[in-house]
Design an enzyme around this catalytic site. Structure first.
Site, mmCIF file in Angstrom:
data_model
loop_
_atom_site.group_PDB
_atom_site.id
_atom_site.type_symbol
_atom_site.label_atom_id
_atom_site.label_comp_id
_atom_site.label_asym_id
_atom_site.label_seq_id
_atom_site.Cartn_x
_atom_site.Cartn_y
_atom_site.Cartn_z
ATOM 1 C CG ASP A 1 -7.950 -6.895 -0.390
ATOM 2 O OD1 ASP A 1 -9.007 -7.102 0.226
ATOM 3 O OD2 ASP A 1 -7.296 -5.836 -0.304
ATOM 4 C CD GLU B 1 -12.740 -7.059 -1.205
ATOM 5 O OE1 GLU B 1 -13.366 -6.769 -0.169
ATOM 6 O OE2 GLU B 1 -11.548 -6.759 -1.387
#
Length: 516
Positions: A199, A246
């Protein structure tokens, strides 16, 4: 599957809280997911990516992690997670989990220790604690969720949070932080997890003390690559495991640096997801993506939706079909039929391109964005942090409808976000019995994709400025008409699959076909 299975995989994203509720409390859980593994196997996917499933106060849907080595009790137990991994593997489905390295929860034991330890302590060095400046925060950084990026604690110091105040940022200059996350990777790899989604991968390294110098103080700093080289060395000690980042970056050359052979295996292609439904724009994104990935031998990924963006059926039905986080276009009129037609075509385009493809839960059902959730029920922190000006991401997180004519549509208990009363035709049960449904389009496409597509290259076929057409190594040709008028198909033996009706040799507007 080969060790590089991920290069051409079809990966299904499960937002666990909204997928299937196994115990009737209105919240999706591991029991619900395990009960639906047969559905995912029949869909034809190769892997499941789960959003964070760790213990969390849920200030940001689980992206505020209190314990990286356990399971949130509302979802189940660590033993259940291990059973899920095994049951998925028995169906030849891999499991990918989310790791959140930029920040923890303010309830994380390390942060609680830092609060208690006070200024100058070793515990505070794991985070970004700083004295204030001129009676205010250390600098003027703003949170990605809105408002200041600093919060003051009772002893007077301030801590940094690029997201919500409940999500204090780790200080990645700390050896303890680096070692902690290497151990977290080993913990989950040892339990059979096949991949790690990272993330906010580009924002780990930051310098809150730097004077303004024209460089971004916390995004894509060069030292972040040292972190991922360490992660890659750990990952490479396990067979067939991979790392996906990401990484939201406008500069493709900088983006490609994350995919060097000793760093991440893949990264999400947000340029494709954000691209408007326009032939020249899509052609440019596809060409740029392939040109970025091919020299370094990394497979691209193709993504139409996820838990943070407006659903394709709604997005493609608007006059402006692009997506940005700064303007979600809440309330902008959307032509439902047009959106569905374009979303079906976009699905065949994405699945035909070389590399991996991601499918977000409900995408295969053609679920629209839910834009009329009552204000009092909105839970995304963006809603509060923006001063109730940005309704946030809850509209794409509404629980999946499985069966029946009314909410909760076989999902389980009373859903934590309300489902629309007119979704009876969008349930899995309803679409399974409709040969022309979005679900059956996805099932057929994923089956053909497994046999004929995935990793590889493309050769463009010139059919005019309004048409995207390319051939794959297997002999399959994808043709997408983004113009207003029908176009003549190239010579072919048969149509393998079409996103909508095809009129003889003419391909209608906003329609895609796969030819051999």
């Amino acid at each position: 599957m080969p060790e590089t299975w991920w290069r051409g995989a079809a990966i299904y994203q499960v937002y666990l809280r909204s997928f299937a509720d196994g115990n009737g409390d209105g919240l999706g859980d591991l029991a619900g997911l395990r009960s639906r593994l047969a559905y995912l196997s029949a869909l034809g996917i190769d892997a499941i990516w789960l959003n964070p499933w760790y213990p969390s106060p849920m200030s940001d849907g689980g992206y505020d992690v209190a314990d990286y080595r356990n399971i949130e009790p509302i979802f189940g137990t660590l033993a259940e997670a291990e059973k899920l991994i095994q049951e998925a593997h028995d169906l030849n489905i891999k499991i990918i989990i989310d790791v959140v390295p930029n920040h923890s929860s303010d309830q994380n034991a390390w942060f609680q220790e830092a609060l208690a330890a006070g200024p100058g302590s070793e515990a505070r060095e794991r985070f970004w604690f700083r004295p204030g400046k001129d009676g205010g925060p250390p600098n003027d950084w703003q949170s990605i969720f809105g408002g200041p990026a600093w919060t003051q604690v009772p002893d007077g110091e301030w801590y940094l949070h690029l997201f919500a105040p409940e999500q204090p940022d780790f200080n990645w200059n700390s050896d303890a932080v680096r070692e902690e996350f290497l151990d977290v990777l080993r913990f989950w790899y040892d339990r059979g997890v096949d991949g790690i989604r990272i993330d906010s991968a580009a924002v780990l390294i930051k310098d809150p003390d730097a004077e303004p110098d024209g460089l971004d103080p916390y995004t894509d700093r060069d030292a972040v690559h040292d972190v991922y080289r360490e992660w890659r060395r750990v990952s490479d000690t396990y067979s067939g495991r991979f790392l996906i980042g990401e990484v939201w970056l406008p500069d493709q050359e900088r983006f490609a640096r994350y995919l060097r052979p000793d760093e991440l295996h893949t990264a999400f292609n947000f340029d494709f997801l954000s691209c408007p439904w326009e032939p020249s724009a899509l052609r440019r994104v596809i060409d740029t993506t392939l040109a970025t990935h091919e020299p370094i031998g990394a497979p691209p990924t193709w993504v139409l939706s996820n838990h943070d963006v407006t659903r394709p059926v709604t997005r493609y039905g608007r006059a402006d079909t692009s997506f940005t986080h700064d303007d979600r276009k809440h309330g902008m009129p959307s032509d439902r039929e047009l959106g569905i037609r374009r979303a079906r075509a976009a699905a065949l385009l994405a699945m035909a391109l070389p590399g991996g493809v991601y499918v977000y839960q409900g995408e295969e059902l053609g679920l629209p964005e839910v834009e009329d959730i009552p204000d009092a029920l909105l839970q995304d922190p963006i809603w509060a942090r923006s001063g109730h000006t940005d309704r946030g991401r809850d509209g794409c997180r509404v629980p999946v409808p499985w069966s029946g004519d009314a909410p909760p549509y076989g999902y389980g208990g009373d859903p934590w976000l309300p489902q629309p009363p007119d979704w009876q035709e969008l349930t899995v049960e309803a679409e399974e019995h409709d040969a022309s449904s979005m679900l059956n389009l996805y099932r057929t496409a994923l089956r053909i994709r497994r046999d004929r597509l995935g990793d590889g290259t493309i050769t463009w076929v010139p059919l005019g400025d309004e048409v995207l057409a390319f051939a794959r190594e297997s002999g399959l040709t994808c043709v997408v008409n983004l113009g207003q008028e029908p176009v003549r198909l190239p010579d072919h033996q048969q149509i393998c699959l079409a996103s909508g009706p095809v009129d003889g040799g003419l391909l209608p507007s906003d329609t895609a076909v796969w030819l051999i």
